[in-house]
Structure formats: structure tokens, C-alpha cells
Design an enzyme around this catalytic site. Sequence first.
Site, PDB file in Angstrom:
ATOM      1  N   LYS A 143      11.192  81.676  10.894  1.00 40.09           N
ATOM      2  CA  LYS A 143      10.966  80.809  10.986  1.00 40.09           C
ATOM      3  C   LYS A 143       9.075  79.824  11.862  1.00 40.09           C
ATOM      4  O   LYS A 143       8.539  79.860  10.946  1.00 40.09           O
ATOM      5  CB  LYS A 143      11.931  80.002  11.840  1.00 40.09           C
ATOM      6  CG  LYS A 143      13.990  80.100  11.380  1.00 40.09           C
ATOM      7  CD  LYS A 143      14.809  79.556  11.588  1.00 40.09           C
ATOM      8  CE  LYS A 143      15.619  79.515  11.095  1.00 40.09           C
ATOM      9  NZ  LYS A 143      17.196  79.486  12.275  1.00 40.09           N
ATOM     10  N   GLN A 148      18.844  77.296  17.479  1.00 38.91           N
ATOM     11  CA  GLN A 148      19.075  78.443  16.778  1.00 38.91           C
ATOM     12  C   GLN A 148      21.016  78.873  17.760  1.00 38.91           C
ATOM     13  O   GLN A 148      20.524  78.649  18.763  1.00 38.91           O
ATOM     14  CB  GLN A 148      17.959  79.669  17.527  1.00 38.91           C
ATOM     15  CG  GLN A 148      18.628  80.945  16.316  1.00 38.91           C
ATOM     16  CD  GLN A 148      18.534  81.093  15.065  1.00 38.91           C
ATOM     17  OE1 GLN A 148      17.675  79.970  14.219  1.00 38.91           O
ATOM     18  NE2 GLN A 148      19.344  81.546  14.256  1.00 38.91           N
ATOM     19  N   ASP A 172      18.126  70.954  10.943  1.00 39.65           N
ATOM     20  CA  ASP A 172      19.251  71.822  10.749  1.00 39.65           C
ATOM     21  C   ASP A 172      21.046  70.965   9.668  1.00 39.65           C
ATOM     22  O   ASP A 172      21.461  71.484   8.762  1.00 39.65           O
ATOM     23  CB  ASP A 172      19.674  72.587  11.915  1.00 39.65           C
ATOM     24  CG  ASP A 172      19.555  73.941  11.765  1.00 39.65           C
ATOM     25  OD1 ASP A 172      19.172  74.796  11.134  1.00 39.65           O
ATOM     26  OD2 ASP A 172      19.444  73.936  12.877  1.00 39.65           O
TER      27      ASP A 172
HETATM   28  N1  GUN Z   1      22.386  80.526  13.435  1.00 46.07           N
HETATM   29  C1  GUN Z   1      22.451  81.038  11.466  1.00 46.07           C
HETATM   30  N2  GUN Z   1      22.176  80.522  11.078  1.00 46.07           N
HETATM   31  C2  GUN Z   1      21.465  79.522  11.581  1.00 46.07           C
HETATM   32  C3  GUN Z   1      20.680  78.269  11.025  1.00 46.07           C
HETATM   33  O1  GUN Z   1      21.051  78.083   9.922  1.00 46.07           O
HETATM   34  N3  GUN Z   1      19.926  77.117  11.465  1.00 46.07           N
HETATM   35  C4  GUN Z   1      20.384  77.924  13.448  1.00 46.07           C
HETATM   36  N4  GUN Z   1      20.173  76.556  14.562  1.00 46.07           N
HETATM   37  N5  GUN Z   1      20.844  78.874  13.770  1.00 46.07           N
HETATM   38  C5  GUN Z   1      21.591  78.958  12.748  1.00 46.07           C
END
Ligand code: GUN
Length: 289
Positions: A53, A97, A120
Amino acid sequence: MTARIIDGKVLSDTIKTEVAQRVQKLQQQGMTPGLAVVLVGEDPASQVYVRNKAAACEKAGFLSRVVRLPADTTQQQLLDVVQELNQDDAIHGILVQLPLPPHMDSGLVIETIAANKDVDGFHISNAGLLMTGRPLFRPCTPYGIMKMLESENVGLRGAEAVIVGASNIVGKPMAMLLLAAGATVTLCNSKTRDLAAQTRRADVLVVATGKPGIVTGDMIKPGAVVIDVGINRGTDGKLVGDVDFESAQKVAGAITPVPGGVGPMTIAMLLVNTVEAAERALQASHQPA
Ligand code: GUN
């Protein structure tokens, strides 16, 4: 029949190029979009996701800030970090995350993120806006899947859409987006009695369970569009999806591969949400107080 492969890498590259152009426009007006990613602990998969990311952000011209906290961080310390990022004008998007360590209340942490920085789309206010048809941020994975269906010209009005997996991150928001596009939506979960009977009705089948091979070719309607959200490590160390690709490919009309399908799209849509947050912040700064 051999299914058409839906290439998420190619589509995500196109979307990232569009984002980079929007970033340039913002920079001409003195604004650089900023994304903060908060990672607590040392979960290896999360570390890879966070690294990817951050790299994608930098490539698109964003300011990227990664906050790494030890696994024994207290909940209050994490809430304090989130609140500081909420106040930081250089940061337009905040992502914590998941999963968080077990001693933390993920819901409370997500609800502490300012809703207008929740790229998100997990905050209850954003979930509620999505549910009532007024989305501010669409969760990145389902949003990316909608872009894939759009790029493949998949007709959704009146289509039978079946989703396997009812998580807050993928299944539930996916149902809302498909419903808004006019599909008849079935949301299956781990208690669904006869999963194959449901999946066989699907014109569009989205599988997001984290269980490798849960859907096989005999569970797919001939010609269906199959979207595989799973990313699992096979016994040989290779990445596999939730769909048994080999048998599914012989029946489906189109299918996403793993890797190279949904995964790259999730990151591209995170960039879209963040650039949008920055554009909104710039607009708001031009409004009279
Ligand atoms: N863990 C797995 N997928 C995601 C996501 O799209 N966003 C976040 N913040 N954590 C995750």
C-alpha cells in the site's frame, strides 16, 4: 468453454494512472494527498499488505506515512495515534490494518477514525451511508470488484448475484453495491445449508471466505462471472484463491485469477478513495467558514 481471464493488474494500472493525473492537478493547487497506514504487531501478511500500500501511494505521488506500533501497544495508545492523525491536515486518509491484536476492540478503533478520512469505508457512519444509498467511501475490495464488472460490461440489472462470505470488509458491502446496481443478491455464510444450490443460480458469483477451493467447477452455472477474493497460501507455498481455478475455468464465462485479480484492484481503489478525500478537503478549504 474456457473462461475469459479478468486481468486485475491491467485494470488497476489504468486506474492508478488516472489517480496520478488527479494528484498532479491537486499539486498544481498546492495540495499533496496524504495517506497514513497504521500497523500494530508483526503479522507477516499484514506487513506485506502495508508495504504494498505504501509503495503504491508513493508511486502515485502521495505523501505516505506508515506508523508501526509494537504488538503490546495499549488500546489507548492506538486511539491517541488515530486522534493525532485525525487532526493532521497533511493526512487525508487513515487506514488501520486489520486484524488488530486480540486485546484491542477493532470496532472502537475504527469508530475513532474521522469518517471523512476513513478511506477503508469501515466506519459505521460510512457503512450506514453505503446501506442507505449515499456512499462517501466504498470499501476498497468490493469497489474494485464493481470496477472489474463494469470494465467487463457485465449487466447487473436483474442479474442473480451470489456472494459467499458475509464479512464487514467484503461480503456485506459487496451485497450493498450489487443491490444498488440492480442485482438480486443472495449473501451466503458459513451456515448456508446447500451452498452449491445457491452458487449454481449465480450469474455473478463473488467468493470471499478464506477457504481455499470452497467453490469448484460443478458449483458454477455455465457462463457465470466468477470473482475470487481469496488469497491463501497453498501447501506448495503458492498463492491460491477460494475458487478451484482449474475446474472453474472450464465452466465460467469469465474468472479472476489469484494472484493478479482482485488483489491489485483493492490497492488501486484505496488510492482512488484517498485522492477523493484530498479533493474534498481542498474544496472544503475554499468554502467560506
Ligand atoms: N485487512 C485485510 N483487508 C483489509 C483492508 O482492506 N483494510 C484494512 N484496514 N485491513 C485489512
